[in-house]
Scaffold this motif. Structure first.
Motif, PDB file in Angstrom:
ATOM      1  N   UNK A   1       5.523   3.565   8.790  1.00  0.00           N
ATOM      2  CA  UNK A   1       4.201   3.503   7.933  1.00  0.00           C
ATOM      3  C   UNK A   1       4.143   4.656   7.066  1.00  0.00           C
ATOM      4  N   UNK A   2       5.033   4.516   5.974  1.00  0.00           N
ATOM      5  CA  UNK A   2       4.887   5.650   4.861  1.00  0.00           C
ATOM      6  C   UNK A   2       3.727   5.672   3.913  1.00  0.00           C
ATOM      7  N   UNK A   3       3.528   6.556   3.235  1.00  0.00           N
ATOM      8  CA  UNK A   3       2.451   6.341   2.120  1.00  0.00           C
ATOM      9  C   UNK A   3       3.311   6.523   0.736  1.00  0.00           C
ATOM     10  N   UNK A   4       4.394   7.274   0.795  1.00  0.00           N
ATOM     11  CA  UNK A   4       5.129   7.432  -0.565  1.00  0.00           C
ATOM     12  C   UNK A   4       6.579   7.088  -0.364  1.00  0.00           C
ATOM     13  N   UNK A   5       7.132   6.346  -1.466  1.00  0.00           N
ATOM     14  CA  UNK A   5       8.629   6.330  -1.049  1.00  0.00           C
ATOM     15  C   UNK A   5       9.095   6.388  -2.681  1.00  0.00           C
ATOM     16  N   UNK A   6      10.236   7.185  -2.841  1.00  0.00           N
ATOM     17  CA  UNK A   6      11.162   7.419  -3.762  1.00  0.00           C
ATOM     18  C   UNK A   6      12.294   6.906  -4.193  1.00  0.00           C
ATOM     19  N   UNK A   7      12.922   6.277  -5.116  1.00  0.00           N
ATOM     20  CA  UNK A   7      13.911   5.873  -5.139  1.00  0.00           C
ATOM     21  C   UNK A   7      14.540   6.507  -6.568  1.00  0.00           C
ATOM     22  N   UNK A   8      15.861   6.947  -6.285  1.00  0.00           N
ATOM     23  CA  UNK A   8      16.386   7.576  -7.412  1.00  0.00           C
ATOM     24  C   UNK A   8      17.787   6.908  -7.574  1.00  0.00           C
ATOM     25  N   UNK A   9      18.057   6.944  -8.716  1.00  0.00           N
ATOM     26  CA  UNK A   9      19.556   6.459  -9.385  1.00  0.00           C
ATOM     27  C   UNK A   9      20.283   7.497 -10.059  1.00  0.00           C
ATOM     28  N   UNK A  10      21.212   7.964  -9.766  1.00  0.00           N
ATOM     29  CA  UNK A  10      21.929   8.976 -10.599  1.00  0.00           C
ATOM     30  C   UNK A  10      23.243   8.648 -10.884  1.00  0.00           C
ATOM     31  N   UNK A  11      23.749   8.626 -12.140  1.00  0.00           N
ATOM     32  CA  UNK A  11      25.005   8.348 -12.575  1.00  0.00           C
ATOM     33  C   UNK A  11      25.721   9.501 -13.186  1.00  0.00           C
TER      34      UNK A  11
ATOM     35  N   UNK B   1      17.278   6.945  -1.586  1.00  0.00           N
ATOM     36  CA  UNK B   1      15.778   6.357  -1.141  1.00  0.00           C
ATOM     37  C   UNK B   1      14.770   7.109  -0.008  1.00  0.00           C
ATOM     38  N   UNK B   2      14.033   8.038  -0.464  1.00  0.00           N
ATOM     39  CA  UNK B   2      13.162   8.690   0.625  1.00  0.00           C
ATOM     40  C   UNK B   2      11.908   8.288   0.746  1.00  0.00           C
ATOM     41  N   UNK B   3      11.294   8.213   2.168  1.00  0.00           N
ATOM     42  CA  UNK B   3      10.060   8.153   2.461  1.00  0.00           C
ATOM     43  C   UNK B   3       9.613   8.933   3.445  1.00  0.00           C
ATOM     44  N   UNK B   4       8.324   9.090   3.592  1.00  0.00           N
ATOM     45  CA  UNK B   4       7.446  10.143   4.588  1.00  0.00           C
ATOM     46  C   UNK B   4       7.089   9.325   5.570  1.00  0.00           C
ATOM     47  N   UNK B   5       7.524   8.052   5.999  1.00  0.00           N
ATOM     48  CA  UNK B   5       6.665   7.651   7.268  1.00  0.00           C
ATOM     49  C   UNK B   5       7.924   7.039   8.094  1.00  0.00           C
TER      50      UNK B   5
ATOM     51  N   UNK C   1       0.877  -1.334  -0.203  1.00  0.00           N
ATOM     52  CA  UNK C   1      -0.017  -0.080   0.139  1.00  0.00           C
ATOM     53  C   UNK C   1       0.766   1.208  -0.072  1.00  0.00           C
ATOM     54  N   UNK C   2       1.981   1.228  -0.499  1.00  0.00           N
ATOM     55  CA  UNK C   2       3.277   2.317  -0.375  1.00  0.00           C
ATOM     56  C   UNK C   2       3.222   2.619  -1.808  1.00  0.00           C
ATOM     57  N   UNK C   3       3.087   3.863  -2.085  1.00  0.00           N
ATOM     58  CA  UNK C   3       3.224   4.419  -3.701  1.00  0.00           C
ATOM     59  C   UNK C   3       4.785   4.546  -3.762  1.00  0.00           C
ATOM     60  N   UNK C   4       5.215   3.582  -4.828  1.00  0.00           N
ATOM     61  CA  UNK C   4       6.818   3.724  -4.839  1.00  0.00           C
ATOM     62  C   UNK C   4       7.103   4.142  -6.219  1.00  0.00           C
ATOM     63  N   UNK C   5       8.200   5.023  -6.217  1.00  0.00           N
ATOM     64  CA  UNK C   5       8.437   5.460  -7.840  1.00  0.00           C
ATOM     65  C   UNK C   5       9.988   5.427  -7.871  1.00  0.00           C
ATOM     66  N   UNK C   6      10.055   4.922  -9.007  1.00  0.00           N
ATOM     67  CA  UNK C   6      11.520   4.453  -9.123  1.00  0.00           C
ATOM     68  C   UNK C   6      12.095   5.517 -10.541  1.00  0.00           C
ATOM     69  N   UNK C   7      13.202   6.469 -10.434  1.00  0.00           N
ATOM     70  CA  UNK C   7      13.308   7.508 -11.056  1.00  0.00           C
ATOM     71  C   UNK C   7      15.008   7.268 -11.392  1.00  0.00           C
ATOM     72  N   UNK C   8      15.447   8.024 -12.700  1.00  0.00           N
ATOM     73  CA  UNK C   8      16.966   8.022 -12.888  1.00  0.00           C
ATOM     74  C   UNK C   8      17.271   6.704 -13.686  1.00  0.00           C
ATOM     75  N   UNK C   9      18.732   6.860 -13.589  1.00  0.00           N
ATOM     76  CA  UNK C   9      19.249   5.548 -14.462  1.00  0.00           C
ATOM     77  C   UNK C   9      18.872   4.122 -14.017  1.00  0.00           C
ATOM     78  N   UNK C  10      18.741   3.209 -14.753  1.00  0.00           N
ATOM     79  CA  UNK C  10      18.456   2.036 -14.575  1.00  0.00           C
ATOM     80  C   UNK C  10      19.609   1.230 -14.141  1.00  0.00           C
TER      81      UNK C  10
END
Length: 445
Positions: free
Chosen positions: A335-345, A354-358, A298-307
């Motif tokens: 108990x977060x609602x959003x999580x963002x994973x970023x890969x930067x090369x 890796x950021x989350x709000x909970x 139930x956590x909205x997870x977004x993966x951005x950046x380089x694979x």
């Protein structure tokens, strides 16, 4: 201390268990709310303030509260019956039915002595069947429940008609009785149906996870068979050949045993490579896995950046472990609602955020199950330190929690060689053993 222990136990429950508890608690509160609102409100001005009407009204209120207690007592069993986990014992409905008959009799007696006005009588009629039908609606199909509701409405209407209720008040008893039954049908049964669907989905996810584990075990078994099967067969045949040559006193037996030793050592190295590849984490796979696991929770997870597919194998492995541990900490420590994973090369380094709000500061602590290197944030720092990398974890602006892993690309050693399972078998076993007509095992190159 008890409150703190209860709260800790509540936090340890899964989300499905919490939703299930919310649903059951809400259903168990319904009869109490209706009893206090519809059965208690007429005492204000609808019930005639004389000894007999007040006594009958108070007795009816007590019977309604007893019905609520029985309804709550039977709710768990009826819920389990609806979910198909157990069979509801029919004898447990005897007491609620008896109390319903008593409540209808008291309501008719109250109306017979002209102790309640029309509006108050209709409110009491609304409450009369509620406690029983909340249990019954989960035990029988919808059509049968509607038929029983009509019969119950006829019983209440007939009892009040015998007590002398006439005209518009008696006509209003029918829709009031049916309204209470239909209200239970459209509120309680859909809630139970939703819970059954969610539990089935939860079981399906568990089965899918077990199948994934079984499939991975089979894959690992196939890899081990591919690596060791041929080599062990070669070792066995060469050993047999060496024995026969030794029995004949031929010096070639020494050469065959040297070859057996070489193949055994090569097989040992191959097993190490297979196990190492099996235990290493792949970045793209871990990113997809983390997104799937967090979304399922139930956590909205977004993966951005380089694979990260073009990164060296050691870097992918280290960052894959970071993603795995970060996803575990997000689920375990907050108990977060959003999580963002970023890969930067960049030209000289790669960074994973890796950021989350909970999450809470407990996420920075080592894993409680960590008993050595390789697990928890301390283990991640050791893995990254081998590549001259670093790991930072802590609160960020906006109430976020951020974990950042950085690895300099210039310091990364050359990628490990490919698993030996993919190399030609001839590199391991240059010869093919055959058995001649005389029974001697020979090697043909």
């Amino acid at each position: 201390m008890r409150v703190r222990g209860w709260y800790r136990g509540w936090q340890e429950r899964s989300k499905m268990e919490r939703i299930d508890l919310y649903s059951r608690f809400t259903i168990s509160c319904i009869p109490w709310l209706f009893a206090l609102a519809w059965q208690g409100a007429p005492f204000d001005h609808d019930i005639r303030h004389e000894p007999l009407p007040l006594a009958l009204g108070l007795a009816l209120l007590l019977v309604s509260l007893a019905q609520c207690l029985l309804s709550n007592r039977n709710l768990h069993a009826s819920y389990e019956h609806y979910l198909g986990l157990s069979v509801f014992p029919g004898r447990r409905l005897l007491a609620p039915v008896v109390l319903l008959v008593v409540a209808v009799g008291l309501l008719a007696a109250l109306a017979g002595v002209d102790g309640v006005q029309g509006s108050g009588l209709l409110l009491m009629t609304l409450n009369a069947p509620m406690a029983l039908v909340i249990t019954r609606v989960l035990l029988v199909p919808v059509r049968r429940f509607l038929a029983e509701s009509l019969c119950l409405t006829a019983l209440i209407t007939g009892a009040l008609a015998v007590a002398g209720v006439r005209g518009g008040i008696l006509a209003g008893v029918v829709p009031c009785s049916l309204f209470g039954c239909v209200l239970v049908l459209i509120s309680v049964r859909p809630s139970a149906w939703s819970m059954s669907v969610m539990w089935q989905a939860e079981q399906a996810r568990g089965i899918q996870a077990r199948l994934a584990v079984a499939e991975e075990r089979l894959r690992f078994g196939r890899d081990m068979h591919d690596v060791l099967g041929r080599n062990l067969a070669v070792i066995a045949l060469k050993s047999e050949l060496a024995v026969e040559l030794a029995q004949r006193g031929r010096p070639e037996a020494v050469d065959q045993m040297i070859e057996v030793q070489r193949i055994a050592r090569a097989s040992q190295q191959e097993v190490r490579d297979v196990v190492r590849g099996y235990r290493e984490a792949d970045l793209s796979t871990e990113l997809a896995g983390a997104q799937g696991v967090l979304s399922a929770a139930g956590i909205e997870c977004t993966v951005t950046g380089d694979s990260g597919e073009d990164l060296p194998a050691p870097v992918q492995s280290a960052l894959g472990w970071v993603v795995r541990e970060a996803a575990t900490n997000v689920l375990r420590h907050g108990d977060p609602r959003h999580c963002v994973i970023r890969v930067g090369v960049s030209a000289g380094s790669v960074a994973l955020d890796v950021e989350n709000d909970g999450a809470t500061p407990a996420a920075t602590a080592p894993s409680p199950t960590s008993d050595g290197p390789g697990s928890g944030l301390a283990g991640l720092r050791e893995r990254l330190a081998a590549l001259d990398g670093s790991l930072e974890a802590g609160p960020a602006k906006g109430g976020l929690f951020r974990l950042t892993a950085t690895i300099p690309l210039a310091e990364v050693p050359a990628a490990r060689r490919a698993p030996l399972a993919l190399r030609p078998a001839a590199m391991v076993a240059p010869g093919v053993m055959v058995r001649s007509r005389s029974g001697l095992v020979e090697e043909r190159r």
